[in-house]
Scaffold this motif. Structure first.
Motif, PDB file in Angstrom:
ATOM      1  N   LEU A  58      33.607  44.406  42.025  1.00 52.48           N
ATOM      2  CA  LEU A  58      32.462  43.680  41.489  1.00 52.48           C
ATOM      3  C   LEU A  58      32.563  42.182  41.776  1.00 52.48           C
ATOM      4  O   LEU A  58      31.568  41.530  42.130  1.00 52.48           O
ATOM      5  N   ARG A  59      33.772  41.639  41.624  1.00 51.92           N
ATOM      6  CA  ARG A  59      33.972  40.218  41.886  1.00 51.92           C
ATOM      7  C   ARG A  59      33.716  39.890  43.362  1.00 51.92           C
ATOM      8  O   ARG A  59      33.061  38.895  43.688  1.00 51.92           O
ATOM      9  N   ARG A  69      37.816  48.388  40.295  1.00 49.74           N
ATOM     10  CA  ARG A  69      36.388  48.201  40.048  1.00 49.74           C
ATOM     11  C   ARG A  69      36.053  46.741  39.766  1.00 49.74           C
ATOM     12  O   ARG A  69      35.048  46.207  40.267  1.00 49.74           O
TER      13      ARG A  69
END
Length: 202
Positions: free
Chosen positions: A148-149, A144
């Motif tokens: 997101l990065r 996750r």
């Protein structure tokens, strides 16, 4: 990666729980069959069973007192000793009361010993499942965070490209306006348009 879920049959789940009772019952039945075939009040047969039971008990004591202390071998030897003793009594006694009493005691002892190993196995199984769950949660968290990065980097790159495109369009549009004066923009502190200077060689 998700592991396949395997549903075990109820017989496979119940078999280990019924194994001690099945084992002691089998010994009792075989002992009574032996009794009906001439072992009743036979001193020689009783002496043989006593020797075998004592030998199995001695083997269990030796295995438990050794340097390695192998509990599996010791438990097997003690179980064999109890089974031989129960078979000897069932074969020698003329009534069924004493063999049944010993059968109940042997079954209770067998379940007492088995419960200890079941608790240990259950504890190890729970610890294993907990460790697997923790690893899965950790991997899911890492995935996750990386997602997101990566999404943030894509958005930054997309915003940068859109800004560069807008800036280029604005510069082109500004240069095409009538009465455009680069010096006035430079004096006002606005960004200066790149100019191409041509030099003539004489």
């Amino acid at each position: 990666m998700n592991e396949p879920i395997v549903a075990r049959h109820w017989l496979a789940l119940a078999a280990p729980k019924a194994a001690p009772a099945v084992a002691t019952s089998t010994v009792l039945i075989l002992g009574r069959i032996w009794n009906a075939n001439g072992a009743e009040h036979s001193v020689g047969n009783a002496a043989l069973m006593v020797v075998l039971a004592a030998g199995a008990a001695a083997a269990g004591a030796f295995a438990s007192a050794g340097r390695a202390g192998d509990s599996v071998i010791a438990g097997t030897a003690f179980a064999a000793s109890g089974g031989l003793a129960l078979a000897g009594v069932a074969g020698y006694a003329d009534g069924i009361s004493l063999p049944l009493l010993l059968w109940v005691l042997a079954t209770a002892v067998a379940y007492g010993l088995a419960a200890r190993y079941w608790r240990t196995d259950r504890r190890e199984s729970i610890a294993h499942h907990r460790a697997v769950s923790e690893r899965r949660e950790e991997h899911a968290h890492v995935e996750r965070v990386e997602a997101l990065r990566a999404g943030a980097q894509i958005e930054v790159a997309r915003s940068g490209a859109a800004y560069a495109e807008s800036l280029a369009t604005a510069l082109i549009t500004r240069a095409a306006l009538p009465g455009f004066d680069p010096k006035a923009l430079e004096n006002a502190g606005l960004p200066e348009l790149p100019t191409v200077q041509t030099t003539k060689e004489h």
